[in-house]
Design a protein around this motif. Structure first.
Motif, PDB file in Angstrom:
ATOM      1  N   ALA A 108      21.048  37.678  30.396  1.00 54.58           N
ATOM      2  CA  ALA A 108      21.882  36.915  29.467  1.00 54.58           C
ATOM      3  C   ALA A 108      23.167  36.494  30.168  1.00 54.58           C
ATOM      4  N   LEU A 109      23.763  35.420  29.651  1.00 55.93           N
ATOM      5  CA  LEU A 109      25.023  34.910  30.200  1.00 55.93           C
ATOM      6  C   LEU A 109      25.975  34.602  29.046  1.00 55.93           C
ATOM      7  N   THR A 110      27.181  35.166  29.122  1.00 56.58           N
ATOM      8  CA  THR A 110      28.233  34.917  28.149  1.00 56.58           C
ATOM      9  C   THR A 110      29.460  34.418  28.889  1.00 56.58           C
ATOM     10  N   VAL A 111      30.115  33.386  28.353  1.00 59.35           N
ATOM     11  CA  VAL A 111      31.341  32.865  28.951  1.00 59.35           C
ATOM     12  C   VAL A 111      32.515  33.237  28.051  1.00 59.35           C
ATOM     13  N   LEU A 112      33.478  33.956  28.626  1.00 65.53           N
ATOM     14  CA  LEU A 112      34.676  34.354  27.901  1.00 65.53           C
ATOM     15  C   LEU A 112      35.842  33.533  28.434  1.00 65.53           C
ATOM     16  N   GLU A 113      36.381  32.643  27.607  1.00 62.96           N
ATOM     17  CA  GLU A 113      37.443  31.748  28.050  1.00 62.96           C
ATOM     18  C   GLU A 113      38.811  32.403  27.894  1.00 62.96           C
ATOM     19  N   VAL A 114      39.657  32.220  28.924  1.00 58.43           N
ATOM     20  CA  VAL A 114      41.002  32.790  28.951  1.00 58.43           C
ATOM     21  C   VAL A 114      41.980  31.660  29.237  1.00 58.43           C
ATOM     22  N   ALA A 115      43.050  31.572  28.462  1.00 58.15           N
ATOM     23  CA  ALA A 115      44.010  30.480  28.615  1.00 58.15           C
ATOM     24  C   ALA A 115      45.136  30.867  29.567  1.00 58.15           C
ATOM     25  N   GLY A 116      45.741  29.840  30.176  1.00 52.39           N
ATOM     26  CA  GLY A 116      46.882  30.071  31.052  1.00 52.39           C
ATOM     27  C   GLY A 116      47.094  28.905  31.996  1.00 52.39           C
ATOM     28  N   THR A 117      48.153  28.989  32.797  1.00 50.58           N
ATOM     29  CA  THR A 117      48.486  27.942  33.768  1.00 50.58           C
ATOM     30  C   THR A 117      47.752  28.200  35.072  1.00 50.58           C
ATOM     31  N   PRO A 118      46.946  27.247  35.550  1.00 51.83           N
ATOM     32  CA  PRO A 118      46.203  27.480  36.793  1.00 51.83           C
ATOM     33  C   PRO A 118      47.129  27.479  38.004  1.00 51.83           C
ATOM     34  N   PRO A 119      46.756  28.191  39.059  1.00 52.36           N
ATOM     35  CA  PRO A 119      47.568  28.181  40.277  1.00 52.36           C
ATOM     36  C   PRO A 119      47.322  26.913  41.085  1.00 52.36           C
ATOM     37  N   ILE A 120      48.146  26.692  42.097  1.00 51.27           N
ATOM     38  CA  ILE A 120      47.898  25.607  43.048  1.00 51.27           C
ATOM     39  C   ILE A 120      46.810  26.047  44.016  1.00 51.27           C
ATOM     40  N   SER A 121      45.868  25.178  44.280  1.00 51.79           N
ATOM     41  CA  SER A 121      44.766  25.526  45.179  1.00 51.79           C
ATOM     42  C   SER A 121      45.278  25.859  46.568  1.00 51.79           C
ATOM     43  N   ALA A 122      44.633  26.825  47.219  1.00 52.28           N
ATOM     44  CA  ALA A 122      45.044  27.256  48.556  1.00 52.28           C
ATOM     45  C   ALA A 122      44.963  26.126  49.578  1.00 52.28           C
ATOM     46  N   GLN A 123      44.056  25.150  49.365  1.00 51.02           N
ATOM     47  CA  GLN A 123      43.945  24.027  50.314  1.00 51.02           C
ATOM     48  C   GLN A 123      45.210  23.190  50.353  1.00 51.02           C
ATOM     49  N   HIS A 124      45.988  23.239  49.287  1.00 50.71           N
ATOM     50  CA  HIS A 124      47.165  22.389  49.172  1.00 50.71           C
ATOM     51  C   HIS A 124      48.461  23.147  49.437  1.00 50.71           C
ATOM     52  N   GLN A 125      48.345  24.316  50.090  1.00 45.85           N
ATOM     53  CA  GLN A 125      49.510  25.099  50.446  1.00 45.85           C
ATOM     54  C   GLN A 125      49.472  25.422  51.940  1.00 45.85           C
TER      55      GLN A 125
END
Length: 377
Positions: free
Chosen positions: A72-89
């Motif tokens: 089985a597969l369950t998706v639990l969504e969590v809210a918040g501000t995403p980080p900046i991707s490591a490729q862009h740092q």
């Protein structure tokens, strides 16, 4: 192996199915499908919108088969501000935690739920999951999805290897070799490669007269080399992927007005494989070391040969002269020459390699071997 209760810590860079997280999104869903088929039960902690996104990526037939086996597969969504991707740092960029951090919210959720699970599998290329590893009672494993980009990440990976041997997984030896501060990483980690639901990719023996390029439209993917090559060969190029940098894309069009190119947007698997299968070949032109390159095996599954720089993961996947051509990195003339030799590649050999090495069944075998080693230790 007996069925396990697993929690997946998803990438915090966009929701699953958006394309913002790059190849790790497809990797997570394919690993989930592979393990569900073995009866494992999976909960994915992910960004808002991921539940709907995952549904578009799953194969309903495989989900039904998995359900019969207890998977089985369950998706639990969590809210918040995403980080900046490591490729862009930069490599020396310090850790910055944004207000209402999505990564922190994911970590709190995983920590609160950990007693319900046998294993935690982290897909986030970030420091926090690595830092938390010794503080959790449930074993946490980490699939490192990119090469070395950050001193902070390198140090965090090295610390986990010392405290929790075999807790680090990578896609290829070429990826492991980029972590020069951890010179023995390739011997101490688990090399997992990747896999696909091959039933969703159809072999096409009769391609049309155009090439393909797939990826996020950002400078590190090296799209300008592909445009320069088709400007010389005058073979049309179709481009698909998430448009992350509009200014970059417009600049390329202005720089190569003679290149016969068209942009088809970011497509879900069902549409992408139909378009991809019609290509004479797929161009892979990254300026950085790709950890693996899911688009390589997607193309092989459709019978499409690869023209790729001999750099990173694709160099370990493509059999030069059999399922494509590897050329000198950053050599546009090499790309042009290899494009001219695509007719020498047997498209059936491409599909055969995909079926032999990159099926979901083979993927499940590798992950279960990894899990078993960790749980036994």
């Amino acid at each position: 192996m007996k069925p396990l209760n697993l929690v997946f810590w998803s990438t915090p860079i966009g929701h699953l199915g958006s394309g913002s997280g790059g190849g790790v999104e497809l990797t997570l869903v394919n690993v989930a499908q592979a393990l569900m088929q073995r009866g494992h039960r999976i909960t994915v902690v992910a960004a808002p919108g991921s539940a709907a996104g995952v549904q578009t990526m799953l194969n309903p037939d495989r989900v039904a088969q998995a359900s019969q086996r207890g998977g089985a597969l369950t998706v639990l969504e969590v809210a918040g501000t995403p980080p900046i991707s490591a490729q862009h740092q930069g490599r020396e960029t310090p850790v910055v935690i944004p207000s209402q951090s999505l990564l922190v919210a994911m970590g709190e959720t995983v920590r609160e739920m950990e007693s319900q699970f046998d294993l935690i599998l982290n897909f986030a290329y970030d420091w926090l999951p690595l830092y938390l590893t010794p503080f959790l009672h449930t074993p946490m494993l980490h699939l490192i999805s990119m090469g070395s980009l950050s001193d902070v990440m390198d140090e965090a990976i090295d610390r986990v290897l010392h405290s929790h041997p075999r807790a680090i997984g990578v896609h290829t030896q070429a990826q492991a070799a980029t972590f020069r501060r951890i010179p023995d990483l390739g011997d101490r980690c688990f090399v997992l490669s990747n896999g696909l639901d091959l039933s969703r990719y159809y072999f096409n023996a009769m391609p049309q007269e155009h090439l393909g390029w797939i990826g996020r439209l950002t400078p590190e993917k090296g799209l300008e080399d592909a445009l320069a090559a088709v400007a010389q060969s005058q073979i049309p190029l179709k481009i698909w992927g998430s448009l992350e940098n509009e200014q970059y894309w417009q600049g390329l069009q202005a720089q190569y007005p003679q290149a016969p190119v068209s942009y088809g947007g970011f497509l879900p698997t069902a549409q992408l494989q139909q378009q991809l299968g019609q290509c004479r070949g797929l161009l892979m032109t990254p300026r950085w070391v790709e950890a693996f390159g899911n688009v390589v095996i997607e193309a092989l599954a459709c019978g499409v040969p690869i023209v790729a720089y001999a750099r990173g993961g694709p160099a370990e996947v493509v059999r030069s002269g059999q399922t494509g051509w590897l050329v000198e990195p950053d050599s546009v003339s090499g790309l042009v020459a290899a494009i001219g030799r695509l007719g020498e590649i047997d498209r059936h050999s491409c599909r055969t390699q995909a079926e032999t090495e990159f099926s979901l069944e083979a993927l499940a075998d590798r992950y279960e071997t990894w899990f078993q080693q960790v749980l036994t230790a």
